[in-house]
Design a protein around this motif. Structure first.
Motif, mmCIF file in Angstrom:
data_model
loop_
_atom_site.group_PDB
_atom_site.id
_atom_site.type_symbol
_atom_site.label_atom_id
_atom_site.label_comp_id
_atom_site.label_asym_id
_atom_site.label_seq_id
_atom_site.Cartn_x
_atom_site.Cartn_y
_atom_site.Cartn_z
ATOM 1 N N PHE A 4 10.195 -9.231 3.569
ATOM 2 C CA PHE A 4 9.137 -8.337 3.112
ATOM 3 C C PHE A 4 8.696 -7.533 4.285
ATOM 4 N N THR A 5 7.947 -6.257 4.103
ATOM 5 C CA THR A 5 7.202 -5.776 5.010
ATOM 6 C C THR A 5 5.818 -6.022 4.777
ATOM 7 N N LEU A 6 5.131 -6.430 5.512
ATOM 8 C CA LEU A 6 3.727 -6.829 5.489
ATOM 9 C C LEU A 6 2.717 -5.237 5.813
ATOM 10 N N ALA A 7 1.447 -5.472 5.362
ATOM 11 C CA ALA A 7 0.619 -4.287 5.458
ATOM 12 C C ALA A 7 0.636 -4.031 7.035
ATOM 13 N N SER A 8 0.695 -4.919 7.998
ATOM 14 C CA SER A 8 0.747 -4.822 9.290
ATOM 15 C C SER A 8 1.905 -3.832 9.833
ATOM 16 N N GLY A 9 3.047 -3.868 8.746
ATOM 17 C CA GLY A 9 4.390 -3.039 9.228
ATOM 18 C C GLY A 9 5.500 -4.154 9.754
ATOM 19 N N LYS A 10 4.832 -5.290 10.005
ATOM 20 C CA LYS A 10 5.930 -6.362 10.420
ATOM 21 C C LYS A 10 6.743 -6.820 9.335
ATOM 22 N N LYS A 11 8.104 -6.994 9.807
ATOM 23 C CA LYS A 11 8.860 -7.584 8.798
ATOM 24 C C LYS A 11 8.583 -9.244 8.963
ATOM 25 N N SER A 12 8.864 -9.922 7.545
ATOM 26 C CA SER A 12 8.439 -11.305 7.580
ATOM 27 C C SER A 12 9.456 -11.957 6.506
ATOM 28 N N ASP A 13 9.729 -13.167 6.441
ATOM 29 C CA ASP A 13 10.502 -13.921 5.602
ATOM 30 C C ASP A 13 9.480 -14.775 4.544
ATOM 31 N N LEU A 14 8.033 -14.168 4.833
ATOM 32 C CA LEU A 14 7.207 -15.070 3.928
ATOM 33 C C LEU A 14 5.993 -13.868 3.510
ATOM 34 N N TYR A 15 5.917 -13.979 2.215
ATOM 35 C CA TYR A 15 4.739 -13.007 1.553
ATOM 36 C C TYR A 15 3.751 -13.977 0.874
ATOM 37 N N ILE A 16 2.624 -13.696 1.295
ATOM 38 C CA ILE A 16 1.405 -14.415 0.621
ATOM 39 C C ILE A 16 0.394 -13.470 -0.128
ATOM 40 N N ASP A 17 0.654 -13.582 -1.193
ATOM 41 C CA ASP A 17 -0.510 -12.672 -2.054
ATOM 42 C C ASP A 17 -1.511 -13.546 -2.584
ATOM 43 N N CYS A 18 -2.641 -14.016 -1.685
ATOM 44 C CA CYS A 18 -3.795 -14.743 -2.452
ATOM 45 C C CYS A 18 -4.612 -14.278 -3.374
ATOM 46 N N ARG A 19 -4.669 -13.027 -3.584
ATOM 47 C CA ARG A 19 -5.389 -12.499 -4.323
ATOM 48 C C ARG A 19 -4.994 -13.155 -5.886
ATOM 49 N N VAL A 20 -3.561 -13.387 -6.108
ATOM 50 C CA VAL A 20 -3.309 -13.899 -7.591
ATOM 51 C C VAL A 20 -3.838 -15.315 -7.848
ATOM 52 N N THR A 21 -3.949 -16.174 -6.524
ATOM 53 C CA THR A 21 -4.734 -17.468 -6.557
ATOM 54 C C THR A 21 -6.343 -17.302 -6.813
#
Length: 188
Positions: free
Chosen positions: A22-39
């Motif tokens: 994933f590409t995060l809002a910060s522009g960083k690449k990550s193996d983990l995406y967390i979309d807390c809005r859904v919860t």
């Protein structure tokens, strides 16, 4: 781990946590995406966030003998979390109920042109909220807007600290961060 903490963790893992590339809002690449809005926008998740968040916030307020008037953060991620904690505060401790505000990404282009909406006034002691902290950028932006408007941020609460330096960046500004979960506690 309390029953509510376990239930919120399970809901976050089911609804909000994804692994992959994933590409995060910060522009960083990550193996983990967390979309807390859904919860946070799930009624059961919101109720759990409110109860656990208010318990953590109240513990800090009592321990440091703080006077806090309102809670909020950068829209959209902070909005349901702030409202859930505010509602729990009103339900559990009506005399200490926290008002809720939201920080726009940019000042409103019409009307009063405000960047902070809701129950916020210059001179207030406030709590800043974020759903996920990675670099701390959006939380720091909210802090800047609040301070420019005359508010004093006493501490921050976050649903998930990804443990990627954001918490340290915020705490370097002298603002303690209280995470309900860290990457470690969420994934363990």
């Amino acid at each position: 781990m309390s029953e509510n903490t376990a239930a919120l963790k399970a809901l976050l893992l089911e609804k909000s946590v994804r692994t992959g590339e994933f590409t995060l809002a910060s522009g960083k690449k990550s193996d983990l995406y967390i979309d807390c809005r859904v919860t946070a926008m799930d009624p059961f998740g919101a109720a759990l966030i409110g109860e656990l968040g208010w318990a953590a916030v109240r513990e800090k307020i009592v321990a440091d003998n703080l006077s806090i008037q309102s809670i909020g953060g950068m829209t959209l991620g902070a909005d349901p979390i702030s409202l859930s904690i505010g509602m729990a505060s009103a339900r559990r401790n009506p005399d200490e109920a926290l008002q809720v505000y939201t920080v726009r990404k940019e000042p409103k282009g019409h009307g009063a042109g405000k960047q902070i909406e809701g129950n916020f006034a210059s001179g207030q002691n406030v709590i800043v909220v974020d759903d996920v902290i990675t670099t701390g950028g959006s939380t720091l932006k909210a802090i800047d807007v609040i301070e420019k408007a005359g508010g004093t941020v006493k501490f921050a609460i976050v649903l998930v600290d990804r443990e990627e330096g954001g918490r340290q960046a915020i705490e370097e500004r002298g603002i303690e961060v209280i995470p309900l979960f860290t990457r470690t506690t969420l994934l363990s």
